[in-house]
Design an enzyme around this catalytic site. Structure first.
Site, PDB file in Angstrom:
ATOM      1  N   ASP A 289     -37.506   9.055  21.833  1.00 38.09           N
ATOM      2  CA  ASP A 289     -36.293   8.914  21.622  1.00 38.09           C
ATOM      3  C   ASP A 289     -34.794   9.341  22.122  1.00 38.09           C
ATOM      4  O   ASP A 289     -35.458   8.848  23.281  1.00 38.09           O
ATOM      5  CB  ASP A 289     -36.797  10.289  20.621  1.00 38.09           C
ATOM      6  CG  ASP A 289     -35.988  10.541  19.887  1.00 38.09           C
ATOM      7  OD1 ASP A 289     -34.952   9.492  19.051  1.00 38.09           O
ATOM      8  OD2 ASP A 289     -35.317  11.955  19.392  1.00 38.09           O
TER       9      ASP A 289
ATOM     10  N   GLY B  72     -30.520   5.107  20.581  1.00 38.26           N
ATOM     11  CA  GLY B  72     -28.977   5.019  20.581  1.00 38.26           C
ATOM     12  C   GLY B  72     -28.062   6.174  21.066  1.00 38.26           C
ATOM     13  O   GLY B  72     -27.361   5.526  21.357  1.00 38.26           O
TER      14      GLY B  72
ATOM     15  N   HIS C  92     -32.208   0.070  21.690  1.00 36.46           N
ATOM     16  CA  HIS C  92     -33.507  -0.594  21.883  1.00 36.46           C
ATOM     17  C   HIS C  92     -34.413  -1.589  22.390  1.00 36.46           C
ATOM     18  O   HIS C  92     -35.346  -1.611  22.624  1.00 36.46           O
ATOM     19  CB  HIS C  92     -33.787  -0.794  19.893  1.00 36.46           C
ATOM     20  CG  HIS C  92     -32.786   0.472  18.961  1.00 36.46           C
ATOM     21  ND1 HIS C  92     -34.027   1.352  18.925  1.00 36.46           N
ATOM     22  CD2 HIS C  92     -32.430   0.540  17.579  1.00 36.46           C
ATOM     23  CE1 HIS C  92     -33.283   2.311  17.987  1.00 36.46           C
ATOM     24  NE2 HIS C  92     -32.521   1.324  17.110  1.00 36.46           N
TER      25      HIS C  92
ATOM     26  N   THR D  20     -41.699   6.288   9.279  1.00 39.51           N
ATOM     27  CA  THR D  20     -41.424   6.017   7.525  1.00 39.51           C
ATOM     28  C   THR D  20     -39.956   6.876   7.347  1.00 39.51           C
ATOM     29  O   THR D  20     -39.848   5.794   6.542  1.00 39.51           O
ATOM     30  CB  THR D  20     -42.655   6.510   6.917  1.00 39.51           C
ATOM     31  OG1 THR D  20     -42.737   8.170   6.751  1.00 39.51           O
ATOM     32  CG2 THR D  20     -43.856   6.225   6.534  1.00 39.51           C
TER      33      THR D  20
ATOM     34  N   LEU E  75     -57.346   0.309  28.314  1.00 35.19           N
ATOM     35  CA  LEU E  75     -56.389   1.219  27.667  1.00 35.19           C
ATOM     36  C   LEU E  75     -56.405   1.629  25.909  1.00 35.19           C
ATOM     37  O   LEU E  75     -56.514  -0.004  26.393  1.00 35.19           O
ATOM     38  CB  LEU E  75     -55.339   1.763  28.463  1.00 35.19           C
ATOM     39  CG  LEU E  75     -54.705   2.032  27.882  1.00 35.19           C
ATOM     40  CD1 LEU E  75     -53.984   3.766  27.997  1.00 35.19           C
ATOM     41  CD2 LEU E  75     -52.309   1.716  28.624  1.00 35.19           C
TER      42      LEU E  75
HETATM   43  C1  IPE Z   1     -38.707  10.024  15.582  1.00 35.89           C
HETATM   44  O1  IPE Z   1     -37.339   9.525  16.350  1.00 35.89           O
HETATM   45  C2  IPE Z   1     -39.706   8.407  15.230  1.00 35.89           C
HETATM   46  C3  IPE Z   1     -39.483   7.499  16.169  1.00 35.89           C
HETATM   47  C4  IPE Z   1     -39.438   8.197  17.854  1.00 35.89           C
HETATM   48  C5  IPE Z   1     -40.022   6.117  16.329  1.00 35.89           C
HETATM   49  P1  IPE Z   1     -36.178   9.901  15.577  1.00 35.89           P
HETATM   50  O2  IPE Z   1     -35.255   9.621  16.321  1.00 35.89           O
HETATM   51  O3  IPE Z   1     -36.342   9.191  14.314  1.00 35.89           O
HETATM   52  O4  IPE Z   1     -37.019  11.358  15.065  1.00 35.89           O
HETATM   53  P2  IPE Z   1     -35.370  12.624  13.759  1.00 35.89           P
HETATM   54  O5  IPE Z   1     -34.703  11.198  12.390  1.00 35.89           O
HETATM   55  O6  IPE Z   1     -34.633  12.628  15.008  1.00 35.89           O
HETATM   56  O7  IPE Z   1     -36.279  14.037  13.682  1.00 35.89           O
HETATM   57  C1  IPE Z   2     -35.712   6.370  19.089  1.00 34.68           C
HETATM   58  O1  IPE Z   2     -34.560   6.434  19.394  1.00 34.68           O
HETATM   59  C2  IPE Z   2     -36.276   4.636  18.507  1.00 34.68           C
HETATM   60  C3  IPE Z   2     -36.863   5.344  17.591  1.00 34.68           C
HETATM   61  C4  IPE Z   2     -36.180   5.735  16.309  1.00 34.68           C
HETATM   62  C5  IPE Z   2     -36.891   4.066  16.327  1.00 34.68           C
HETATM   63  P1  IPE Z   2     -33.566   6.106  18.315  1.00 34.68           P
HETATM   64  O2  IPE Z   2     -32.813   5.190  17.414  1.00 34.68           O
HETATM   65  O3  IPE Z   2     -33.842   7.357  17.137  1.00 34.68           O
HETATM   66  O4  IPE Z   2     -32.105   7.203  19.218  1.00 34.68           O
HETATM   67  P2  IPE Z   2     -31.138   8.614  19.216  1.00 34.68           P
HETATM   68  O5  IPE Z   2     -32.193   9.642  18.272  1.00 34.68           O
HETATM   69  O6  IPE Z   2     -30.003   7.967  17.991  1.00 34.68           O
HETATM   70  O7  IPE Z   2     -30.573   8.647  19.747  1.00 34.68           O
HETATM   71 MG    MG Z   3     -33.875   9.456  17.193  1.00 34.51          MG
END
Ligand code: IPE
Ligand code: IPE
Ligand code: MG
Length: 246
Positions: A21, A24, A38, A67, A132
């Site tokens: 996570d 963004g 990303h 999802t 792995l």
């Molecule tokens: C969880 O991250 C899903 C992945 C890492 C693929 P999100 O960024 O979507 O989670 P929430 O919605 O903030 O909990």
């Molecule tokens: C995780 O990073 C990647 C996915 C969920 C696909 P985010 O895109 O959720 O990044 P933040 O949480 O907005 O920083």
């Molecule tokens: Mg996120």
């Protein structure tokens, strides 16, 4: 001593799962578009796979798309799907050379056909590798998985394939996407959020949880080693007392 040298190789977690996570926020901090976060995140994926390979972890499961992530802007979803295909194409040789077997969990039928095709190809070509097991969770949601499991088992009970009395932990395990994977030993989440976000709810019943403020694109080999070292300093009691474990 370097971090990797401090790891007790006899006690590495067999199965590590990661909620990757913060892509963004990493981009936003730099005034960049989310998609660039990303892209940089995809590099952190390679770094982590390599680090896991060095420590002898048996299973690495990465939460790449939930999802719920389908609810993001279409342009971001498209970018993530394209990134999946290009990363598979680019990294296939390295994965294969390093004895990595690719596996996927989730509603794979929801992915664009190009992505499905690429995944199937890599899964097929790496199926005999055994160093792995790398599992990508794509269009994955734990509740969704549990609903599907309940449906399948209920269907089998109705058709007398399974009797009601025989339903137990192992029958449930056998019907989950993760049927070929052991329980998670260590769950890592980056970016400072401390939540599970619908990831492997059944499978993390006794996992050790590790949260770090590092944003996923900044995650390096040493960060995985740190998480493993932290894990090795914990006592997993599984309901017993500390004395019983001695
Ligand atoms: C969880 O991250 C899903 C992945 C890492 C693929 P999100 O960024 O979507 O989670 P929430 O919605 O903030 O909990
Ligand atoms: C995780 O990073 C990647 C996915 C969920 C696909 P985010 O895109 O959720 O990044 P933040 O949480 O907005 O920083
Ligand atoms: Mg996120």
């Amino acid at each position: 001593m370097s971090l990797i040298e401090q790891i007790d190789l006899a006690k590495v977690p067999n199965h590590i799962a990661v909620i990757m996570d913060g892509n963004g926020r990493w981009a936003k901090k730099r005034g960049l578009l989310r998609v660039l976060g990303h892209e940089k995140g995809a590099k952190a994926v390679q770094e982590t796979i390599e680090a896991a390979g060095k420590t002898g972890v048996g299973y690495l499961t990465l939460y790449a798309f939930s999802t719920e992530n389908w609810n993001r802007p279409k342009s971001e979803v498209d970018k993530l799907m394209n990134l999946l295909v290009s990363s598979l194409k680019k990294e296939f040789k390295t994965l294969h050379k390093n004895g990595i077997q690719l596996n996927v969990i989730g509603n794979i039928e929801d992915l664009p056909s190009k992505a499905q095709k690429e995944l199937q190809e890599v899964i097929e070509k790496t199926k005999n590798n055994n160093k792995l097991t790398l599992t990508l969770a794509l269009s994955y949601g734990s509740r969704d998985e549990i609903v599907k499991t309940v449906r399948e088992i209920a269907h089998k009970v109705k058709n007398n394939i399974i009797s009601l009395e025989n339903i137990d932990d192992s029958i449930i395990n056998e019907h989950l996407y993760t049927q070929n994977l052991p329980d998670v030993d260590l769950l890592i989440r980056t970016s400072g959020e401390q939540r599970i976000s619908n990831f492997l709810l059944w499978q993390i019943a006794y996992a050790e949880l590790y949260f770090t403020d590092i944003l996923w694109p900044d995650f390096k080999k040493e960060d995985l080693y740190k998480a493993i070292l932290n894990y090795q300093n914990r006592e997993r009691r599984f309901g017993k007392t500390s004395e019983q474990l001695k």
